[in-house]
Design a protein around this motif. Sequence first.
Motif, PDB file in Angstrom:
ATOM      1  N   ILE A 153       0.417  -1.522  -0.133  1.00 52.62           N
ATOM      2  CA  ILE A 153       0.161   0.605   0.171  1.00 52.62           C
ATOM      3  C   ILE A 153       1.056   1.330   0.322  1.00 52.62           C
ATOM      4  N   PHE A 154       1.683   1.380   1.262  1.00 54.97           N
ATOM      5  CA  PHE A 154       3.331   2.076   0.632  1.00 54.97           C
ATOM      6  C   PHE A 154       3.683   2.399  -0.584  1.00 54.97           C
ATOM      7  N   THR A 155       3.777   1.387  -1.232  1.00 55.79           N
ATOM      8  CA  THR A 155       4.709   1.601  -2.771  1.00 55.79           C
ATOM      9  C   THR A 155       3.264   2.159  -3.463  1.00 55.79           C
ATOM     10  N   CYS A 156       2.629   1.669  -3.455  1.00 54.98           N
ATOM     11  CA  CYS A 156       1.927   2.054  -4.717  1.00 54.98           C
ATOM     12  C   CYS A 156       0.865   4.079  -4.028  1.00 54.98           C
ATOM     13  N   ALA A 157       1.332   4.032  -3.077  1.00 51.33           N
ATOM     14  CA  ALA A 157       0.723   5.710  -2.429  1.00 51.33           C
ATOM     15  C   ALA A 157       1.226   6.794  -2.945  1.00 51.33           C
ATOM     16  N   LYS A 158       2.778   6.099  -2.405  1.00 51.29           N
ATOM     17  CA  LYS A 158       4.321   6.809  -2.935  1.00 51.29           C
ATOM     18  C   LYS A 158       3.734   7.185  -4.181  1.00 51.29           C
ATOM     19  N   ALA A 159       3.851   5.916  -5.005  1.00 51.48           N
ATOM     20  CA  ALA A 159       3.549   6.644  -6.588  1.00 51.48           C
ATOM     21  C   ALA A 159       2.211   6.809  -7.208  1.00 51.48           C
ATOM     22  N   LYS A 160       1.578   7.530  -6.354  1.00 53.16           N
ATOM     23  CA  LYS A 160       0.046   8.182  -6.583  1.00 53.16           C
ATOM     24  C   LYS A 160      -0.657   7.710  -7.610  1.00 53.16           C
ATOM     25  N   ARG A 161      -0.708   6.049  -7.002  1.00 50.67           N
ATOM     26  CA  ARG A 161      -2.341   5.101  -7.816  1.00 50.67           C
ATOM     27  C   ARG A 161      -2.395   5.290  -6.300  1.00 50.67           C
ATOM     28  N   ILE A 162      -3.431   5.951  -6.091  1.00 50.98           N
ATOM     29  CA  ILE A 162      -4.291   5.667  -5.040  1.00 50.98           C
ATOM     30  C   ILE A 162      -5.286   4.164  -4.558  1.00 50.98           C
ATOM     31  N   ASP A 163      -6.252   4.188  -6.281  1.00 45.83           N
ATOM     32  CA  ASP A 163      -6.880   3.270  -6.552  1.00 45.83           C
ATOM     33  C   ASP A 163      -6.269   1.850  -6.708  1.00 45.83           C
ATOM     34  N   LEU A 164      -4.999   1.413  -5.871  1.00 47.94           N
ATOM     35  CA  LEU A 164      -4.715   0.475  -6.157  1.00 47.94           C
ATOM     36  C   LEU A 164      -3.733   0.594  -5.274  1.00 47.94           C
ATOM     37  N   ALA A 165      -3.818   1.301  -4.815  1.00 48.98           N
ATOM     38  CA  ALA A 165      -3.915   0.922  -2.734  1.00 48.98           C
ATOM     39  C   ALA A 165      -4.717   0.874  -1.841  1.00 48.98           C
ATOM     40  N   LEU A 166      -5.773   0.889  -2.150  1.00 50.07           N
ATOM     41  CA  LEU A 166      -7.074   1.059  -1.744  1.00 50.07           C
ATOM     42  C   LEU A 166      -7.269   0.133  -2.928  1.00 50.07           C
ATOM     43  N   GLY A 167      -7.040  -1.087  -4.032  1.00 52.20           N
ATOM     44  CA  GLY A 167      -8.241  -2.217  -3.836  1.00 52.20           C
ATOM     45  C   GLY A 167      -7.391  -3.368  -2.464  1.00 52.20           C
ATOM     46  N   TYR A 168      -5.885  -3.339  -2.817  1.00 51.31           N
ATOM     47  CA  TYR A 168      -5.218  -3.805  -1.709  1.00 51.31           C
ATOM     48  C   TYR A 168      -5.340  -4.377  -0.135  1.00 51.31           C
ATOM     49  N   LEU A 169      -6.504  -2.670  -0.104  1.00 51.84           N
ATOM     50  CA  LEU A 169      -7.088  -2.586   0.944  1.00 51.84           C
ATOM     51  C   LEU A 169      -8.637  -4.489   1.296  1.00 51.84           C
ATOM     52  N   GLU A 170      -8.447  -3.891  -0.062  1.00 49.53           N
ATOM     53  CA  GLU A 170     -10.409  -5.216  -0.283  1.00 49.53           C
ATOM     54  C   GLU A 170      -9.266  -5.830  -0.024  1.00 49.53           C
ATOM     55  N   ASP A 171      -8.142  -6.515  -0.914  1.00 53.21           N
ATOM     56  CA  ASP A 171      -7.451  -7.588  -1.136  1.00 53.21           C
ATOM     57  C   ASP A 171      -7.167  -8.328   0.676  1.00 53.21           C
ATOM     58  N   MET A 172      -6.623  -7.644   1.706  1.00 56.74           N
ATOM     59  CA  MET A 172      -6.150  -8.095   2.969  1.00 56.74           C
ATOM     60  C   MET A 172      -7.985  -8.786   3.445  1.00 56.74           C
ATOM     61  N   ALA A 173      -9.165  -8.281   3.116  1.00 50.44           N
ATOM     62  CA  ALA A 173     -10.230  -8.757   3.842  1.00 50.44           C
ATOM     63  C   ALA A 173     -10.629  -9.564   3.335  1.00 50.44           C
ATOM     64  N   ASP A 174     -10.235  -9.903   2.031  1.00 49.23           N
ATOM     65  CA  ASP A 174     -10.560 -11.171   1.207  1.00 49.23           C
ATOM     66  C   ASP A 174      -9.794 -12.566   1.714  1.00 49.23           C
ATOM     67  N   CYS A 175      -8.258 -11.833   1.892  1.00 50.76           N
ATOM     68  CA  CYS A 175      -7.427 -13.290   2.623  1.00 50.76           C
ATOM     69  C   CYS A 175      -7.547 -13.365   3.897  1.00 50.76           C
ATOM     70  N   GLU A 176      -8.518 -12.226   4.607  1.00 52.31           N
ATOM     71  CA  GLU A 176      -8.552 -12.809   5.653  1.00 52.31           C
ATOM     72  C   GLU A 176      -7.493 -12.196   6.571  1.00 52.31           C
ATOM     73  N   VAL A 177      -7.037 -10.429   6.349  1.00 49.79           N
ATOM     74  CA  VAL A 177      -6.054 -10.507   7.363  1.00 49.79           C
ATOM     75  C   VAL A 177      -5.754  -9.423   7.507  1.00 49.79           C
ATOM     76  N   ARG A 178      -6.221  -8.582   8.605  1.00 51.21           N
ATOM     77  CA  ARG A 178      -6.436  -7.602   9.747  1.00 51.21           C
ATOM     78  C   ARG A 178      -6.046  -6.571   9.167  1.00 51.21           C
TER      79      ARG A 178
END
Length: 218
Positions: free
Chosen positions: A77-102
């Motif tokens: 998420i930090f990597t995506c955020a630093k590159a200003k790819r916010i939608d990709l960063a937000l997508g990884y938040l959803e992936d966390m939930a899908d992978c049951e990672v808190r």
Amino acid sequence: IVVTSILQAYEVAGSWDRTKKVFGEMQLRGEGLDRVAYNVMISASGKRGEVDYAEQLFRDMQQMGLPLEADTFNALIFTCAKAKRIDLALGYLEDMADCEVRADIITFNTLLDACSKCGKWDVAPELYARLQALGLKEDAVTYTTLIIGNSRHGRSVEALAVFDSLVESGFPLTDAGVQPLPETSALLLRMCTKARQYNCAAAAGDAILQHADFQPNP
């Protein structure tokens, strides 16, 4: 541990191309690459904004069956955020939930900061609601980021509300063990004044005088 130390040594020394070369050779030989080593490489990629490389490392981790935990997603998420790819960063938040990672407070602090800097502040209320729904406790970084974001995007009322929440929280310590109220108060004043939101600045000043152990200079 030895492998990770070697990679960190190359990376800290600024030899990024050499670091990637050594890591690639270790991948081919299958030598001692665990989730910690991959996290080191993903974090290093983030410092350089190399999103594609970080994503490939993540896919490699998945294929190897390495455990995925919050620190790995946070690095992505930090990597995506630093590159200003916010939608990709937000997508990884959803992936966390899908992978049951808190997700943890670092996850949300990173996303909130990215949204503030990249003009996606309309997403912030939803992120904050999710943070609260998970039962996470705001820290000094959370409060400061919310104040900056709201002030930067013309939401002075919300910025003041966050400041009041900071006061009511008992001033949670920063990682360095420092109470953030004085510097956060000054930050709120500067942001409001810079945006010519003078009512906000005046209200912030009143809040500081009311709540803080404030001693004016003689």
